[in-house]
Design an enzyme around this catalytic site. Structure first.
Site, PDB file in Angstrom:
ATOM      1  N   ASP A  28       0.864  -1.181   0.000  1.00 16.52           N
ATOM      2  CA  ASP A  28       0.000   0.000   0.000  1.00 16.52           C
ATOM      3  C   ASP A  28       0.894   1.223   0.000  1.00 16.52           C
ATOM      4  OD1 ASP A  28      -2.231   1.690   0.197  1.00 16.52           O
ATOM      5  OD2 ASP A  28      -2.159   1.708   2.377  1.00 16.52           O
ATOM      6  N   SER A  29       0.299   2.370  -0.280  1.00 16.27           N
ATOM      7  CA  SER A  29       1.046   3.618  -0.218  1.00 16.27           C
ATOM      8  C   SER A  29       1.434   3.946   1.228  1.00 16.27           C
ATOM      9  CB  SER A  29       0.189   4.751  -0.780  1.00 16.27           C
ATOM     10  OG  SER A  29      -1.046   4.779  -0.098  1.00 16.27           O
ATOM     11  N   CYS A  91      -4.217  -1.119  -2.196  1.00 17.98           N
ATOM     12  CA  CYS A  91      -4.361   0.332  -2.347  1.00 17.98           C
ATOM     13  C   CYS A  91      -5.313   0.563  -3.515  1.00 17.98           C
ATOM     14  CB  CYS A  91      -3.000   0.951  -2.652  1.00 17.98           C
ATOM     15  SG  CYS A  91      -3.067   2.716  -3.028  1.00 17.98           S
ATOM     16  N   GLU A 170      -3.457   8.882   8.596  1.00 20.69           N
ATOM     17  CA  GLU A 170      -1.999   8.741   8.761  1.00 20.69           C
ATOM     18  C   GLU A 170      -1.543   9.424  10.059  1.00 20.69           C
ATOM     19  OE1 GLU A 170       0.566   7.277   6.731  1.00 20.69           O
ATOM     20  OE2 GLU A 170      -0.992   6.290   5.569  1.00 20.69           O
ATOM     21  N   CYS A 202     -11.075   3.311  -0.369  1.00 14.54           N
ATOM     22  CA  CYS A 202      -9.691   3.639  -0.031  1.00 14.54           C
ATOM     23  C   CYS A 202      -9.361   2.809   1.195  1.00 14.54           C
ATOM     24  CB  CYS A 202      -9.592   5.132   0.274  1.00 14.54           C
ATOM     25  SG  CYS A 202      -8.028   5.604   1.031  1.00 14.54           S
ATOM     26  N   HIS A 204      -7.514   3.267   3.572  1.00 15.98           N
ATOM     27  CA  HIS A 204      -7.371   4.005   4.836  1.00 15.98           C
ATOM     28  C   HIS A 204      -8.723   4.230   5.525  1.00 15.98           C
ATOM     29  CE1 HIS A 204      -3.361   4.815   3.386  1.00 15.98           C
ATOM     30  NE2 HIS A 204      -3.074   5.606   4.400  1.00 15.98           N
TER      31      HIS A 204
HETATM   32  N1  DGL Z   1      -4.197   3.608   0.227  1.00 14.01           N
HETATM   33  C1  DGL Z   1      -4.686   4.619  -0.704  1.00 14.01           C
HETATM   34  C2  DGL Z   1      -5.923   4.101  -1.391  1.00 14.01           C
HETATM   35  O1  DGL Z   1      -6.479   3.077  -1.023  1.00 14.01           O
HETATM   36  C3  DGL Z   1      -4.986   5.909  -0.005  1.00 14.01           C
HETATM   37  C4  DGL Z   1      -3.789   6.642   0.480  1.00 14.01           C
HETATM   38  C5  DGL Z   1      -3.080   7.437  -0.586  1.00 14.01           C
HETATM   39  O2  DGL Z   1      -3.620   8.413  -1.115  1.00 14.01           O
HETATM   40  O3  DGL Z   1      -1.973   7.047  -0.883  1.00 14.01           O
HETATM   41  O4  DGL Z   1      -6.368   4.710  -2.320  1.00 14.01           O
END
Ligand code: DGL
Length: 301
Positions: A28-29, A91, A170, A202, A204
């Protein structure tokens, strides 16, 4: 194209498959992908997992598709170095804009989270009006609309970008007035459109689930089912591993979990402890550098 694993390919004792015993790679990011890791852990506790959170470069959701593709390639090529047998893109932003490119260059199966999320949204809706909140990149890509319409073209999809929710998560700011006001604002057009299912598009956002539920309880006249893609992704993953003969089945010993980040581990460890139901000290999270893609893997998409 295929990298040689730095860690070799251990034999799966239970199945005898040379690949089954290798870990599943997840990236993931940032830390939101831990919601997917938790679901996979619950579905298949015997599988070993290597999770990479690109915490030095989060967020991806505000970046251009070509940058996201480049970052995604760097993350996956890093996971190949750990001898993974499959890559789960935990992600939504990467799944929305980079899946074809990754599938083009990676020498192993790649699973994203958009299709499972779309399916869960469609299944949850009785009225045929489905809402999606996601990053700017995911909404702009139209990936959810396409995935939902591929299942049922009559469904009305109402999407809204909710960019402030990622930095809140975050920061660990997942309760109180500030996240509530942000969630209220982002859900307003979906409530107005009378959706009866909302996809948290998302990885998150599930961390804000209590706030989402509270806002819907207090501001939404109609009943709404909230879904995220984690459980559906874990179920799809199990099916895919079985189909490909890659399942590490039959072992009662829990698999290992290796956690990698690209920035300092402190905040990540605290959240990982919540998600893995055990204490994860900072020293259990490895900080790595992925700015140099692994040799032999390049993007020609
Ligand atoms: N994990 C990213 C997603 O699911 C969100 C966080 C980001 O913008 O990197 O889209």
């Amino acid at each position: 194209m295929l990298n040689q694993s730095r860690y070799g390919a251990p034999m799966d004792v239970a199945t005898g498959s040379p690949d089954g015993g290798r870990p599943i790679g997840i990236f993931d990011s940032g830390l939101g992908g831990l919601t997917v890791l938790r679901a996979i852990r619950r579905e298949m506790p015997d599988e070993s997992l290597v999770f990479l959170g690109d915490t030095a470069r989060v967020p991806y959701g505000t970046r251009s598709p070509s940058t996201v593709v480049r970052y995604a390639l760097a993350c996956s090529s890093q996971l190949l170095e750990y001898g993974v047998k499959l890559v789960v893109v935990a992600c939504n932003t990467v799944s929305a804009v980079a899946l074809p490119a990754l599938r083009n260059v990676l020498p192993l199966p790649v699973l994203g989270v958009i299709e499972p999320g779309a399916r869960s949204g469609v299944q949850a809706s009785l009225t045929g009006r489905v809402g999606v909140i996601a990053t700017k990149g995911t909404i702009a890509s139209g990936a959810y609309e396409r995935a939902i319409h591929a299942i049922d073209s009559t469904i009305t999809v109402c999407g809204n970008a909710a960019p402030l929710l990622v930095p809140l998560v975050e920061e660990g700011w997942t309760e109180g007035d500030v996240p509530r006001m942000a969630v209220e604002r982002y859900l307003a057009p979906l409530i107005e459109a009378e959706v009866d299912a909302i996809v948290l598009g998302c990885t998150h956002y599930p961390l804000l689930r209590p706030v989402v539920d509270e806002v819907l309880r207090t501001s939404c006249p109609q009943p709404v089912t909230v879904v995220d893609s984690a459980m559906a992704t874990a179920a799809d993953l199990k099916r895919l591993l079985t189909e490909q003969g890659l399942r590490c089945s039959g072992s009662s010993i829990p698999g290992s979990v290796r956690l990698l980040v690209t920035d300092m581990p402190a905040g990540f460890s605290a959240l990982a402890s919540r998600f893995l139901d055990r204490s994860v000290p900072n020293f259990d999270v490895e900080q790595i550098d992925i700015t140099t893609p692994a040799a032999g893997l390049s993007l020609h998409a």
